[in-house]
Design an enzyme around this catalytic site. Structure first.
Site, PDB file in Angstrom:
ATOM      1  N   ARG A 122      25.305 -86.893  75.033  1.00 22.96           N
ATOM      2  CA  ARG A 122      24.220 -87.090  74.426  1.00 22.96           C
ATOM      3  C   ARG A 122      24.074 -88.917  74.528  1.00 22.96           C
ATOM      4  NH1 ARG A 122      25.584 -83.468  70.846  1.00 22.96           N
ATOM      5  NH2 ARG A 122      24.142 -81.509  71.027  1.00 22.96           N
ATOM      6  N   LYS A 144      16.033 -97.612  84.361  1.00 27.25           N
ATOM      7  CA  LYS A 144      15.626 -96.236  84.837  1.00 27.25           C
ATOM      8  C   LYS A 144      16.960 -95.752  85.549  1.00 27.25           C
ATOM      9  CE  LYS A 144      10.771 -96.665  86.235  1.00 27.25           C
ATOM     10  NZ  LYS A 144      10.001 -96.625  87.260  1.00 27.25           N
ATOM     11  N   GLU A 186      12.290-106.659  98.027  1.00 26.58           N
ATOM     12  CA  GLU A 186      12.083-106.421  96.550  1.00 26.58           C
ATOM     13  C   GLU A 186      11.948-107.838  96.204  1.00 26.58           C
ATOM     14  OE1 GLU A 186      11.284-103.640  95.109  1.00 26.58           O
ATOM     15  OE2 GLU A 186      12.001-102.135  96.589  1.00 26.58           O
ATOM     16  N   LYS A 228      11.681-109.103  86.654  1.00 26.64           N
ATOM     17  CA  LYS A 228      12.041-107.749  86.242  1.00 26.64           C
ATOM     18  C   LYS A 228      12.359-107.638  84.871  1.00 26.64           C
ATOM     19  CE  LYS A 228      13.395-103.263  87.161  1.00 26.64           C
ATOM     20  NZ  LYS A 228      13.612-102.179  88.200  1.00 26.64           N
ATOM     21  N   GLU A 238       6.838 -97.949  81.238  1.00 26.74           N
ATOM     22  CA  GLU A 238       6.036 -97.994  82.408  1.00 26.74           C
ATOM     23  C   GLU A 238       4.827 -97.216  81.897  1.00 26.74           C
ATOM     24  OE1 GLU A 238       5.626 -96.286  86.754  1.00 26.74           O
ATOM     25  OE2 GLU A 238       7.539 -97.476  86.421  1.00 26.74           O
ATOM     26  N   ARG A 242       4.592-102.342  83.816  1.00 24.76           N
ATOM     27  CA  ARG A 242       5.753-102.263  84.617  1.00 24.76           C
ATOM     28  C   ARG A 242       5.344-101.711  85.947  1.00 24.76           C
ATOM     29  NH1 ARG A 242      11.552-100.026  82.649  1.00 24.76           N
ATOM     30  NH2 ARG A 242      12.417 -99.892  84.805  1.00 24.76           N
ATOM     31  N   ASN A 246       5.293-101.645  91.279  1.00 25.30           N
ATOM     32  CA  ASN A 246       5.142-100.815  92.292  1.00 25.30           C
ATOM     33  C   ASN A 246       4.135-101.313  93.577  1.00 25.30           C
ATOM     34  OD1 ASN A 246       6.772 -98.653  91.187  1.00 25.30           O
ATOM     35  ND2 ASN A 246       5.024 -98.138  89.938  1.00 25.30           N
ATOM     36  N   HIS A 249       4.355-100.085  97.088  1.00 26.11           N
ATOM     37  CA  HIS A 249       5.397 -98.751  96.844  1.00 26.11           C
ATOM     38  C   HIS A 249       4.666 -97.639  97.307  1.00 26.11           C
ATOM     39  CE1 HIS A 249       8.225-101.208  95.151  1.00 26.11           C
ATOM     40  NE2 HIS A 249       9.425-100.494  95.085  1.00 26.11           N
ATOM     41  N   HIS A 253       5.881 -95.473  99.758  1.00 26.22           N
ATOM     42  CA  HIS A 253       6.363 -93.899  99.868  1.00 26.22           C
ATOM     43  C   HIS A 253       6.071 -92.929 100.785  1.00 26.22           C
ATOM     44  CE1 HIS A 253       9.001 -94.291  96.462  1.00 26.22           C
ATOM     45  NE2 HIS A 253       7.876 -94.952  95.323  1.00 26.22           N
ATOM     46  N   HIS A 266      14.263 -97.712 101.963  1.00 25.60           N
ATOM     47  CA  HIS A 266      13.257 -97.778 101.015  1.00 25.60           C
ATOM     48  C   HIS A 266      12.481 -99.372 101.075  1.00 25.60           C
ATOM     49  CE1 HIS A 266      11.135 -97.750  97.094  1.00 25.60           C
ATOM     50  NE2 HIS A 266      11.960 -98.824  96.678  1.00 25.60           N
TER      51      HIS A 266
HETATM   52  N1  LIG Z   1      16.522 -97.288  88.915  1.00 29.20           N
HETATM   53  C1  LIG Z   1      15.699 -97.924  89.397  1.00 29.20           C
HETATM   54  O1  LIG Z   1      14.758 -98.731  88.643  1.00 29.20           O
HETATM   55  C2  LIG Z   1      15.531 -98.025  90.959  1.00 29.20           C
HETATM   56  C3  LIG Z   1      14.664 -98.904  91.612  1.00 29.20           C
HETATM   57  C4  LIG Z   1      14.979 -98.988  93.049  1.00 29.20           C
HETATM   58  C5  LIG Z   1      15.651 -98.252  93.620  1.00 29.20           C
HETATM   59  N2  LIG Z   1      16.245 -97.183  93.073  1.00 29.20           N
HETATM   60  C6  LIG Z   1      17.088 -96.389  93.767  1.00 29.20           C
HETATM   61  O2  LIG Z   1      18.078 -96.905  94.574  1.00 29.20           O
HETATM   62  C7  LIG Z   1      18.410 -96.339  95.519  1.00 29.20           C
HETATM   63  C8  LIG Z   1      18.649 -97.213  96.767  1.00 29.20           C
HETATM   64  O3  LIG Z   1      19.435 -98.318  96.432  1.00 29.20           O
HETATM   65  P1  LIG Z   1      20.218 -99.223  97.706  1.00 29.20           P
HETATM   66  O4  LIG Z   1      19.376 -99.729  98.611  1.00 29.20           O
HETATM   67  O5  LIG Z   1      21.273-100.147  96.998  1.00 29.20           O
HETATM   68  O6  LIG Z   1      21.084 -98.121  98.534  1.00 29.20           O
HETATM   69  P2  LIG Z   1      22.534 -97.361  98.483  1.00 29.20           P
HETATM   70  O7  LIG Z   1      22.856 -97.427  97.106  1.00 29.20           O
HETATM   71  O8  LIG Z   1      22.332 -96.377  99.375  1.00 29.20           O
HETATM   72  O9  LIG Z   1      23.069 -98.505  99.396  1.00 29.20           O
HETATM   73  C9  LIG Z   1      23.059 -98.595 100.644  1.00 29.20           C
HETATM   74  C10 LIG Z   1      24.121 -98.537 101.613  1.00 29.20           C
HETATM   75  O10 LIG Z   1      25.167 -99.647 101.408  1.00 29.20           O
HETATM   76  C11 LIG Z   1      26.448 -99.347 101.219  1.00 29.20           C
HETATM   77  N3  LIG Z   1      26.836-100.454 100.284  1.00 29.20           N
HETATM   78  C12 LIG Z   1      26.557-100.704  98.951  1.00 29.20           C
HETATM   79  N4  LIG Z   1      27.140-101.959  98.755  1.00 29.20           N
HETATM   80  C13 LIG Z   1      27.743-102.371  99.739  1.00 29.20           C
HETATM   81  C14 LIG Z   1      28.490-103.468  99.997  1.00 29.20           C
HETATM   82  N5  LIG Z   1      28.536-104.467  99.263  1.00 29.20           N
HETATM   83  N6  LIG Z   1      29.121-103.651 101.305  1.00 29.20           N
HETATM   84  C15 LIG Z   1      28.802-102.698 102.133  1.00 29.20           C
HETATM   85  N7  LIG Z   1      28.325-101.582 101.925  1.00 29.20           N
HETATM   86  C16 LIG Z   1      27.704-101.509 100.790  1.00 29.20           C
HETATM   87  C17 LIG Z   1      26.173 -98.041 100.221  1.00 29.20           C
HETATM   88  O11 LIG Z   1      27.383 -97.165 100.360  1.00 29.20           O
HETATM   89  C18 LIG Z   1      25.021 -97.366 101.331  1.00 29.20           C
HETATM   90  O12 LIG Z   1      25.573 -96.798 102.358  1.00 29.20           O
HETATM   91  C19 LIG Z   1      17.558 -95.389  95.982  1.00 29.20           C
HETATM   92  O13 LIG Z   1      18.057 -93.932  95.394  1.00 29.20           O
HETATM   93  C20 LIG Z   1      16.153 -95.643  94.989  1.00 29.20           C
HETATM   94  O14 LIG Z   1      15.816 -94.269  94.492  1.00 29.20           O
HETATM   95  C21 LIG Z   1      16.224 -97.146  91.864  1.00 29.20           C
END
Ligand SMILES: NC(=O)c1ccc[n+]([C@@H]2O[C@H](COP(=O)([O-])OP(=O)(O)OC[C@H]3O[C@@H](n4cnc5c(N)ncnc54)[C@H](O)[C@@H]3O)[C@@H](O)[C@H]2O)c1
Length: 365
Positions: A122, A144, A186, A228, A238, A242, A246, A249, A253, A266
């Site tokens: 939980r 999130k 971003e 943020k 949100e 919040r 977006n 976005h 998307h 993304h």
């Molecule tokens: N929770 C939220 O509020 C929120 C907001 C925006 C995005 N997201 C989510 O985040 C995800 C995207 O995150 P991301 O862009 O970090 O992608 P990711 O986590 O896939 O990382 C991108 C790539 O870089 C690699 N990597 C990470 N750190 C590294 C480093 N220091 N050196 C070398 N390689 C490295 C990873 O293994 C991966 O291959 C999506 O799933 C998206 O939905 C969540």
């Protein structure tokens, strides 16, 4: 080193930013000392940054060895099945409610690990150690968490705030350039949506960020996290403000989905989406044309596309936007710009301006 706080009353938490932060045991000790810890990371990040964290955890005085969980890399593993595997490992190791999870990786690892923390017994506490620029300025802050479902991205999840976010700017040294550029989208978003001064700073300093200059990175990450944190503190779940996060976005998307997930990162899609939002805002008379050009120029200098791919014609684009989750009550709402640093969510937009923006994009690409 810089520290700022996300102000959420008794769930207030610090964000530490600086070179070598994850290697400083004193950042982790307040949260982890004397506790059992599970580290969730992936097979790409662990060999690059795992050892530094291990040493730091040992120095922070955690109880026993950390339980080390390495996931396969990639968004395709951001699933309930992966979460179940993590929960199984936690149960097998008999981690209790006082144990903590540390997420070491990009947004994918952070979202999965945070969600596992949200539902294990939980809910247990967790710490984010984000290693991509996108995770450092966006996904690790705000609470999130979640995973994808075959019927939709991020459709399963929970709000679960971390206890602390430890941002080690050195981790960006190993990040592929394409990922860095996607993260910069971003960063630019915060300037465009609510901080004109930061936008101007980015115009001056974008090349220093691309060159990974530590001082510039710290400044950009701090300002982004502050933006943020402020929005999240005002509207944790949100309901209103919040949604301004977006910006870019809804268009983004549509590009991500239309091109097939993975073809565009993304952040790349968000960069293009913001340029489209800026051009549309200018068409509606909300944004001075010169400011729309400044927005577009900065996005381009970050190495990002500003025009959507030719494959998506306006009709397909509209269709893709219609299924975006930002649609409420059947009316499409868009985040547009009233000026640089002044985003506004509206359902009351000029459909001709939208059509022109979609047409122009499709033809010009
Ligand atoms: N929770 C939220 O509020 C929120 C907001 C925006 C995005 N997201 C989510 O985040 C995800 C995207 O995150 P991301 O862009 O970090 O992608 P990711 O986590 O896939 O990382 C991108 C790539 O870089 C690699 N990597 C990470 N750190 C590294 C480093 N220091 N050196 C070398 N390689 C490295 C990873 O293994 C991966 O291959 C999506 O799933 C998206 O939905 C969540």
């Amino acid at each position: 080193m810089e520290t700022l706080n996300v102000e959420l009353g008794d769930r207030r938490y610090p964000i530490h930013i600086g070179p070598g932060e994850a290697a400083h045991p004193e950042r982790l000790a307040p949260e982890l000392s004397g506790r059992r810890v599970a580290v969730v990371t992936n097979r790409t990040v662990a060999p690059l940054h795992g050892e530094a964290l291990r040493a730091s955890l040992a120095g922070a005085g955690i109880r026993g060895e950390p339980l080390w969980i390495e996931l396969p890399d990639g968004e395709s593993h951001k699933t309930l099945a992966t979460v179940e595997q993590i929960l199984t490992r936690l149960l097998e190791a008999r981690l209790d409610r006082g144990s903590r999870i540390v997420a070491l990786g990009g947004g994918v690892v952070g979202d999965i690990a945070g969600f596992a923390a949200a539902i294990y017994q939980r809910g247990i506490d967790f710490v984010q150690v984000p290693t991509t620029l996108l995770a450092q300025v966006d996904s690790s802050v705000g609470g999130k968490t979640g995973v994808n479902h075959p019927l939709g991205k991020n459709m399963i999840g929970a709000f679960h705030q971390p206890r602390a976010v430890v941002i080690d700017t050195n981790s960006l040294n190993t990040l592929p350039t394409r990922e860095l550029r996607a993260g910069l989208a971003e960063v630019i978003k915060y300037g465009l949506m609510k901080d004109a001064e930061f936008f101007a700073w980015l115009e001056e300093n974008i090349d220093r960020l691309l060159a990974l200059e530590p001082e510039a990175l710290i400044h950009a990450i701090r300002r982004s996290c502050a933006c943020k944190a402020e929005v999240v503190a005002a509207d944790e779940r949100e309901s209103g403000r919040r949604a301004l996060l977006n910006l870019g976005h809804t268009f983004g998307h549509a590009i991500e989905t239309g091109m097939g997930y993975g073809a565009w990162l993304h952040g790349e899609a968000v960069g293009t989406g913001m340029a489209m939002a800026a051009r549309m805002s200018a068409r509606m008379g909300w944004l001075a044309p010169a400011d729309a050009e400044r927005a577009e120029a900065l996005i381009r200098r970050a190495g990002l596309e500003t025009r959507a791919p030719a494959e998506l014609d306006a009709a397909r684009f509209r269709e893709l936007m219609g299924i975006d989750k930002k649609v409420s009550d059947g009316r499409l709402r868009l985040v547009l710009l009233r000026g640089l640093g002044n985003a506004e969510l509206t359902a009351d937009f000029d459909d001709d301006a939208l059509q022109h923006t979609l047409d122009e994009t499709a033809r010009a690409a």
